[in-house]
Design a protein around this motif. Structure first.
Motif, PDB file in Angstrom:
ATOM      1  N   TYR A   1       0.830  -1.203   0.000  1.00 41.87           N
ATOM      2  CA  TYR A   1       0.000   0.000   0.000  1.00 41.87           C
ATOM      3  C   TYR A   1       0.869   1.259   0.000  1.00 41.87           C
ATOM      4  O   TYR A   1       0.660   2.170  -0.810  1.00 41.87           O
ATOM      5  CB  TYR A   1      -0.937   0.001   1.215  1.00 41.87           C
ATOM      6  N   GLU A   2       1.847   1.319   0.884  1.00 38.93           N
ATOM      7  CA  GLU A   2       2.680   2.523   0.965  1.00 38.93           C
ATOM      8  C   GLU A   2       3.531   2.696  -0.285  1.00 38.93           C
ATOM      9  O   GLU A   2       3.735   3.830  -0.743  1.00 38.93           O
ATOM     10  CB  GLU A   2       3.552   2.499   2.213  1.00 38.93           C
ATOM     11  N   ALA A   3       4.018   1.618  -0.867  1.00 36.81           N
ATOM     12  CA  ALA A   3       4.778   1.720  -2.119  1.00 36.81           C
ATOM     13  C   ALA A   3       3.899   2.307  -3.218  1.00 36.81           C
ATOM     14  O   ALA A   3       4.341   3.198  -3.970  1.00 36.81           O
ATOM     15  CB  ALA A   3       5.311   0.354  -2.530  1.00 36.81           C
ATOM     16  N   LEU A   4       2.669   1.838  -3.324  1.00 29.88           N
ATOM     17  CA  LEU A   4       1.757   2.377  -4.328  1.00 29.88           C
ATOM     18  C   LEU A   4       1.426   3.838  -4.047  1.00 29.88           C
ATOM     19  O   LEU A   4       1.322   4.652  -4.976  1.00 29.88           O
ATOM     20  CB  LEU A   4       0.484   1.528  -4.389  1.00 29.88           C
ATOM     21  N   ARG A   5       1.281   4.189  -2.787  1.00 32.20           N
ATOM     22  CA  ARG A   5       1.059   5.597  -2.410  1.00 32.20           C
ATOM     23  C   ARG A   5       2.246   6.456  -2.838  1.00 32.20           C
ATOM     24  O   ARG A   5       2.068   7.539  -3.383  1.00 32.20           O
ATOM     25  CB  ARG A   5       0.852   5.720  -0.905  1.00 32.20           C
ATOM     26  N   GLN A   6       3.463   5.969  -2.578  1.00 27.44           N
ATOM     27  CA  GLN A   6       4.662   6.709  -2.968  1.00 27.44           C
ATOM     28  C   GLN A   6       4.720   6.898  -4.487  1.00 27.44           C
ATOM     29  O   GLN A   6       5.220   7.897  -4.971  1.00 27.44           O
ATOM     30  CB  GLN A   6       5.922   5.991  -2.478  1.00 27.44           C
ATOM     31  N   GLY A   7       4.177   5.908  -5.206  1.00 29.42           N
ATOM     32  CA  GLY A   7       4.148   5.987  -6.667  1.00 29.42           C
ATOM     33  C   GLY A   7       3.064   6.888  -7.222  1.00 29.42           C
ATOM     34  O   GLY A   7       3.028   7.146  -8.417  1.00 29.42           O
ATOM     35  N   GLY A   8       2.161   7.369  -6.357  1.00 25.53           N
ATOM     36  CA  GLY A   8       1.165   8.330  -6.807  1.00 25.53           C
ATOM     37  C   GLY A   8      -0.288   7.941  -6.618  1.00 25.53           C
ATOM     38  O   GLY A   8      -1.180   8.705  -6.993  1.00 25.53           O
ATOM     39  N   MET A   9      -0.551   6.766  -6.054  1.00 26.89           N
ATOM     40  CA  MET A   9      -1.945   6.373  -5.816  1.00 26.89           C
ATOM     41  C   MET A   9      -2.526   7.213  -4.678  1.00 26.89           C
ATOM     42  O   MET A   9      -1.809   7.604  -3.766  1.00 26.89           O
ATOM     43  CB  MET A   9      -2.030   4.892  -5.457  1.00 26.89           C
ATOM     44  N   PRO A  10      -3.839   7.477  -4.703  1.00 21.36           N
ATOM     45  CA  PRO A  10      -4.453   8.299  -3.660  1.00 21.36           C
ATOM     46  C   PRO A  10      -4.558   7.564  -2.317  1.00 21.36           C
ATOM     47  O   PRO A  10      -4.610   6.341  -2.272  1.00 21.36           O
ATOM     48  CB  PRO A  10      -5.846   8.590  -4.218  1.00 21.36           C
TER      49      PRO A  10
END
Length: 70
Positions: free
Chosen positions: A42-51
Protein backbone atom coordinates in the motif's frame (compact mmCIF):
# COMPACT_ATOMS: atom_id res chain seq x y z
CA UNK A 1 -4.09 10.36 -11.33
CA UNK A 2 -0.48 9.92 -12.32
CA UNK A 3 1.18 6.72 -11.14
CA UNK A 4 4.87 5.85 -11.45
CA UNK A 5 5.62 2.15 -10.97
CA UNK A 6 9.38 2.82 -10.81
CA UNK A 7 8.89 5.04 -7.75
CA UNK A 8 6.83 2.31 -6.10
CA UNK A 9 9.45 -0.35 -6.83
CA UNK A 10 12.28 1.89 -5.63
CA UNK A 11 10.39 2.45 -2.38
CA UNK A 12 10.35 -1.31 -1.78
CA UNK A 13 14.09 -1.50 -2.50
CA UNK A 14 14.64 1.33 -0.03
CA UNK A 15 12.79 -0.61 2.68
CA UNK A 16 15.14 -3.51 2.06
CA UNK A 17 18.20 -1.24 2.07
CA UNK A 18 17.03 0.36 5.33
CA UNK A 19 16.71 -3.07 6.96
CA UNK A 20 13.00 -2.72 7.64
CA UNK A 21 11.71 -5.95 9.17
CA UNK A 22 8.37 -7.73 9.07
CA UNK A 23 5.82 -7.12 11.81
CA UNK A 24 2.04 -6.87 11.89
CA UNK A 25 2.22 -4.97 15.18
CA UNK A 26 4.28 -1.92 14.26
CA UNK A 27 3.60 0.89 11.82
CA UNK A 28 2.97 -1.60 8.97
CA UNK A 29 4.50 0.90 6.50
CA UNK A 30 8.12 1.08 7.59
CA UNK A 31 8.08 4.32 9.57
CA UNK A 32 9.16 2.56 12.78
CA UNK A 33 11.47 0.06 11.10
CA UNK A 34 8.73 -2.54 10.59
CA UNK A 35 6.16 -3.30 7.93
CA UNK A 36 3.87 -6.09 6.88
CA UNK A 37 3.09 -7.32 3.37
CA UNK A 38 -0.05 -5.35 2.57
CA UNK A 39 1.15 -2.25 4.41
CA UNK A 40 4.38 -2.19 2.41
CA UNK A 41 2.55 -2.69 -0.88
CA UNK A 42 0.00 0.00 0.00
CA UNK A 43 2.68 2.52 0.96
CA UNK A 44 4.78 1.72 -2.12
CA UNK A 45 1.76 2.38 -4.33
CA UNK A 46 1.06 5.60 -2.41
CA UNK A 47 4.66 6.71 -2.97
CA UNK A 48 4.15 5.99 -6.67
CA UNK A 49 1.16 8.33 -6.81
CA UNK A 50 -1.94 6.37 -5.82
CA UNK A 51 -4.45 8.30 -3.66
CA UNK A 52 -4.74 7.77 0.07
CA UNK A 53 -7.41 5.47 1.44
CA UNK A 54 -7.28 7.39 4.71
CA UNK A 55 -5.76 4.46 6.62
CA UNK A 56 -3.23 1.68 6.00
CA UNK A 57 -5.03 -0.98 4.00
CA UNK A 58 -4.85 -4.70 4.72
CA UNK A 59 -5.15 -7.79 2.54
CA UNK A 60 -8.94 -7.66 2.61
CA UNK A 61 -9.39 -3.94 1.91
CA UNK A 62 -6.63 -3.35 -0.66
CA UNK A 63 -8.52 -5.18 -3.42
CA UNK A 64 -11.47 -2.78 -3.55
CA UNK A 65 -9.12 0.22 -3.27
CA UNK A 66 -7.15 -1.04 -6.26
CA UNK A 67 -10.33 -1.59 -8.29
CA UNK A 68 -11.67 1.85 -7.35
CA UNK A 69 -8.43 3.47 -8.51
CA UNK A 70 -8.08 1.65 -11.80
Amino acid sequence: MSFNIDVAINYMYQLQKDGVSYSMYGSRIGTDGTDDCSGAVYEALRQGGMPSAGYVLNTESIHNWLLANG
